[in-house]
Design a protein around this motif. Structure first.
Motif, PDB file in Angstrom:
ATOM      1  N   ASP A  89       0.829  -1.203   0.000  1.00  0.00           N
ATOM      2  CA  ASP A  89       0.000   0.000   0.000  1.00  0.00           C
ATOM      3  C   ASP A  89       0.864   1.255   0.000  1.00  0.00           C
ATOM      4  O   ASP A  89       0.524   2.258  -0.633  1.00  0.00           O
ATOM      5  CB  ASP A  89      -0.919   0.000   1.223  1.00  0.00           C
ATOM      6  N   ALA A  90       1.993   1.197   0.713  1.00  0.00           N
ATOM      7  CA  ALA A  90       2.914   2.331   0.718  1.00  0.00           C
ATOM      8  C   ALA A  90       3.436   2.596  -0.694  1.00  0.00           C
ATOM      9  O   ALA A  90       3.600   3.752  -1.104  1.00  0.00           O
ATOM     10  CB  ALA A  90       4.080   2.067   1.668  1.00  0.00           C
ATOM     11  N   HIS A  91       3.670   1.512  -1.442  1.00  0.00           N
ATOM     12  CA  HIS A  91       4.168   1.686  -2.815  1.00  0.00           C
ATOM     13  C   HIS A  91       3.122   2.383  -3.689  1.00  0.00           C
ATOM     14  O   HIS A  91       3.466   3.251  -4.492  1.00  0.00           O
ATOM     15  CB  HIS A  91       4.534   0.329  -3.413  1.00  0.00           C
ATOM     16  N   MET A  92       1.863   2.008  -3.537  1.00  0.00           N
ATOM     17  CA  MET A  92       0.811   2.682  -4.287  1.00  0.00           C
ATOM     18  C   MET A  92       0.743   4.162  -3.920  1.00  0.00           C
ATOM     19  O   MET A  92       0.568   5.022  -4.781  1.00  0.00           O
ATOM     20  CB  MET A  92      -0.536   2.015  -4.017  1.00  0.00           C
ATOM     21  N   ALA A  93       0.892   4.461  -2.626  1.00  0.00           N
ATOM     22  CA  ALA A  93       0.890   5.863  -2.207  1.00  0.00           C
ATOM     23  C   ALA A  93       2.086   6.606  -2.792  1.00  0.00           C
ATOM     24  O   ALA A  93       1.973   7.777  -3.178  1.00  0.00           O
ATOM     25  CB  ALA A  93       0.906   5.953  -0.680  1.00  0.00           C
ATOM     26  N   THR A  94       3.234   5.929  -2.863  1.00  0.00           N
ATOM     27  CA  THR A  94       4.412   6.543  -3.470  1.00  0.00           C
ATOM     28  C   THR A  94       4.150   6.877  -4.929  1.00  0.00           C
ATOM     29  O   THR A  94       4.509   7.961  -5.412  1.00  0.00           O
ATOM     30  CB  THR A  94       5.637   5.612  -3.372  1.00  0.00           C
ATOM     31  N   MET A  95       3.528   5.955  -5.647  1.00  0.00           N
ATOM     32  CA  MET A  95       3.231   6.180  -7.056  1.00  0.00           C
ATOM     33  C   MET A  95       2.324   7.397  -7.235  1.00  0.00           C
ATOM     34  O   MET A  95       2.577   8.258  -8.073  1.00  0.00           O
ATOM     35  CB  MET A  95       2.566   4.943  -7.662  1.00  0.00           C
ATOM     36  N   LEU A  96       1.260   7.463  -6.415  1.00  0.00           N
ATOM     37  CA  LEU A  96       0.331   8.586  -6.519  1.00  0.00           C
ATOM     38  C   LEU A  96       0.982   9.891  -6.084  1.00  0.00           C
ATOM     39  O   LEU A  96       0.727  10.952  -6.667  1.00  0.00           O
ATOM     40  CB  LEU A  96      -0.915   8.308  -5.680  1.00  0.00           C
ATOM     41  N   TRP A  97       1.822   9.820  -5.066  1.00  0.00           N
ATOM     42  CA  TRP A  97       2.560  11.001  -4.606  1.00  0.00           C
ATOM     43  C   TRP A  97       3.457  11.530  -5.718  1.00  0.00           C
ATOM     44  O   TRP A  97       3.473  12.747  -6.005  1.00  0.00           O
ATOM     45  CB  TRP A  97       3.372  10.633  -3.365  1.00  0.00           C
ATOM     46  N   ALA A  98       4.191  10.637  -6.395  1.00  0.00           N
ATOM     47  CA  ALA A  98       5.064  11.051  -7.486  1.00  0.00           C
ATOM     48  C   ALA A  98       4.248  11.640  -8.640  1.00  0.00           C
ATOM     49  O   ALA A  98       4.657  12.620  -9.278  1.00  0.00           O
ATOM     50  CB  ALA A  98       5.908   9.864  -7.968  1.00  0.00           C
ATOM     51  N   MET A  99       3.088  11.048  -8.904  1.00  0.00           N
ATOM     52  CA  MET A  99       2.212  11.559  -9.956  1.00  0.00           C
ATOM     53  C   MET A  99       1.720  12.962  -9.605  1.00  0.00           C
ATOM     54  O   MET A  99       1.708  13.865 -10.454  1.00  0.00           O
ATOM     55  CB  MET A  99       1.028  10.613 -10.141  1.00  0.00           C
ATOM     56  N   ALA A 100       1.299  13.152  -8.351  1.00  0.00           N
ATOM     57  CA  ALA A 100       0.814  14.463  -7.913  1.00  0.00           C
ATOM     58  C   ALA A 100       1.921  15.510  -8.012  1.00  0.00           C
ATOM     59  O   ALA A 100       1.679  16.653  -8.424  1.00  0.00           O
ATOM     60  CB  ALA A 100       0.286  14.376  -6.484  1.00  0.00           C
ATOM     61  N   GLU A 101       3.131  15.124  -7.640  1.00  0.00           N
ATOM     62  CA  GLU A 101       4.252  16.050  -7.760  1.00  0.00           C
ATOM     63  C   GLU A 101       4.500  16.407  -9.226  1.00  0.00           C
ATOM     64  O   GLU A 101       4.807  17.561  -9.547  1.00  0.00           O
ATOM     65  CB  GLU A 101       5.517  15.432  -7.150  1.00  0.00           C
ATOM     66  N   ALA A 102       4.376  15.417 -10.113  1.00  0.00           N
ATOM     67  CA  ALA A 102       4.586  15.698 -11.537  1.00  0.00           C
ATOM     68  C   ALA A 102       3.578  16.721 -12.049  1.00  0.00           C
ATOM     69  O   ALA A 102       3.927  17.628 -12.805  1.00  0.00           O
ATOM     70  CB  ALA A 102       4.493  14.404 -12.336  1.00  0.00           C
ATOM     71  N   PHE A 103       2.333  16.584 -11.627  1.00  0.00           N
ATOM     72  CA  PHE A 103       1.295  17.497 -12.101  1.00  0.00           C
ATOM     73  C   PHE A 103       1.343  18.864 -11.417  1.00  0.00           C
ATOM     74  O   PHE A 103       1.116  19.886 -12.054  1.00  0.00           O
ATOM     75  CB  PHE A 103      -0.089  16.873 -11.896  1.00  0.00           C
ATOM     76  N   PHE A 104       1.625  18.892 -10.116  1.00  0.00           N
ATOM     77  CA  PHE A 104       1.444  20.130  -9.359  1.00  0.00           C
ATOM     78  C   PHE A 104       2.699  20.660  -8.673  1.00  0.00           C
ATOM     79  O   PHE A 104       2.677  21.773  -8.153  1.00  0.00           O
ATOM     80  CB  PHE A 104       0.368  19.922  -8.276  1.00  0.00           C
ATOM     81  N   GLY A 105       3.756  19.864  -8.640  1.00  0.00           N
ATOM     82  CA  GLY A 105       4.955  20.280  -7.925  1.00  0.00           C
ATOM     83  C   GLY A 105       5.899  21.112  -8.770  1.00  0.00           C
ATOM     84  O   GLY A 105       5.588  21.504  -9.898  1.00  0.00           O
ATOM     85  N   THR A 106       7.054  21.394  -8.201  1.00  0.00           N
ATOM     86  CA  THR A 106       8.116  22.089  -8.918  1.00  0.00           C
ATOM     87  C   THR A 106       9.015  21.053  -9.600  1.00  0.00           C
ATOM     88  O   THR A 106       8.900  19.854  -9.332  1.00  0.00           O
ATOM     89  CB  THR A 106       8.968  22.918  -7.952  1.00  0.00           C
ATOM     90  N   ARG A 107       9.915  21.520 -10.433  1.00  0.00           N
ATOM     91  CA  ARG A 107      10.831  20.579 -11.076  1.00  0.00           C
ATOM     92  C   ARG A 107      11.649  19.837 -10.021  1.00  0.00           C
ATOM     93  O   ARG A 107      11.848  18.630 -10.111  1.00  0.00           O
ATOM     94  CB  ARG A 107      11.761  21.304 -12.044  1.00  0.00           C
ATOM     95  N   THR A 108      12.089  20.572  -8.988  1.00  0.00           N
ATOM     96  CA  THR A 108      12.912  19.945  -7.951  1.00  0.00           C
ATOM     97  C   THR A 108      12.129  18.902  -7.163  1.00  0.00           C
ATOM     98  O   THR A 108      12.595  17.769  -6.969  1.00  0.00           O
ATOM     99  CB  THR A 108      13.460  21.016  -6.990  1.00  0.00           C
ATOM    100  N   SER A 109      10.930  19.272  -6.698  1.00  0.00           N
ATOM    101  CA  SER A 109      10.153  18.332  -5.887  1.00  0.00           C
ATOM    102  C   SER A 109       9.644  17.162  -6.721  1.00  0.00           C
ATOM    103  O   SER A 109       9.610  16.017  -6.240  1.00  0.00           O
ATOM    104  CB  SER A 109       8.981  19.049  -5.203  1.00  0.00           C
ATOM    105  N   ALA A 110       9.254  17.423  -7.969  1.00  0.00           N
ATOM    106  CA  ALA A 110       8.769  16.348  -8.837  1.00  0.00           C
ATOM    107  C   ALA A 110       9.890  15.359  -9.158  1.00  0.00           C
ATOM    108  O   ALA A 110       9.676  14.143  -9.174  1.00  0.00           O
ATOM    109  CB  ALA A 110       8.187  16.926 -10.117  1.00  0.00           C
TER     110      ALA A 110
END
Length: 259
Positions: A89-110
């Motif tokens: 489940d943590a891995h799924m959250a990591t995937m979604l977290w990375a996706m959210a960063e790609a859409f809404f984060g900065t280049r550094t955070s994404a």
């Protein structure tokens, strides 16, 4: 998502139902399951802060509302799952977290979130996870780097998904590839890919309009392509993609896009 105790099991099951509804773009069903999930969670000692609830709240924020708050919620869900030993489940959250960063984060955070996800995917040994890590790499490059450099990882993700018989990943991979090709200025090819992605969504029952960041990226790509082509050119190219029996073959062909 699993845990000990009947209410916790029910919360996990409802969170999973809400997640599946979100993936399909069925927001009304997702809202129902999410409301039920919140209600049952009130019976738990940690209430709405339990990991499955935090996870689905983050996914809902990202996918339905297009809210950057999903980044912190998903990162928190990841930490909570890890704390209770639920690595999958943590891995799924990591995937979604990375996706959210790609859409809404900065280049550094994404880029940082992508690196965490890629490392986890490689360590997991699961081929499906590796394909999503490739996809995420392409998405981060597309949104925060250079569109041309997004093409190779997106294509690799599709190729690996084809090999393992994944019928779900390519729905997003083909669509994202269309955005990347449009961003390179190769609009006739992008129109064909948009058509092929449309057909694949129809075949899998995914409603893109229910997934806000995906829908907005789709609209932006389509607008770019339509502005470059006249109406007849766009319709012809889009129809060619939509009528292709094998959208993945179209995407993988050398004549479809350049790497």
């Amino acid at each position: 998502m699993t845990a000990v105790g009947a209410p916790t099991l029910i919360v996990g099951a409802l969170a999973m139902k809400a997640w599946i509804a979100l993936c399909q773009g069925d927001n009304p069903a997702a809202e129902v399951f999410l409301a039920e999930c919140r209600a049952v969670a009130r019976e738990l000692p940690d209430g709405p802060s339990v990991a499955p609830v935090t996870y689905i709240e983050g996914a809902h924020a990202m996918l339905v509302r297009g809210d950057p708050a999903g980044i912190s919620l998903l990162a928190e869900a990841r930490d909570r799952f890890l704390a209770i030993g639920q690595g999958g489940d943590a891995h799924m959250a990591t995937m979604l977290w990375a996706m959210a960063e790609a859409f809404f984060g900065t280049r550094t955070s994404a880029s940082a979130a992508r690196d965490v996800y890629v490392a986890e995917a490689e360590a997991s040994g699961a081929e499906w996870a590796r394909t999503w890590a490739q996809w995420c790499t392409g998405l981060v490059e597309l949104r925060h780097g250079e569109a041309e450099r997004a093409l190779a990882p997106l294509r690799k993700a599709l190729a690996r998904q084809h090999v393992i018989g994944d019928s779900w990943g390519p729905v997003w991979g083909l669509e994202t590839l269309a955005w990347a090709v449009a961003a390179t200025g190769d609009c006739p090819r992008a129109a064909r890919l948009l058509g092929a992605a449309h057909r694949m969504r129809r075949e899998t029952g995914v409603a893109l309009i229910g997934l806000r960041p995906f829908h907005e990226a789709h609209v932006a790509a389509e607008r770019r392509v339509r502005a470059s082509l006249d109406a007849e050119e766009y319709t012809a190219a889009w129809s060619q993609g939509a009528s292709a029996e094998d959208g993945l073959r179209l995407a993988m062909s050398e004549g479809t896009f350049r790497v």
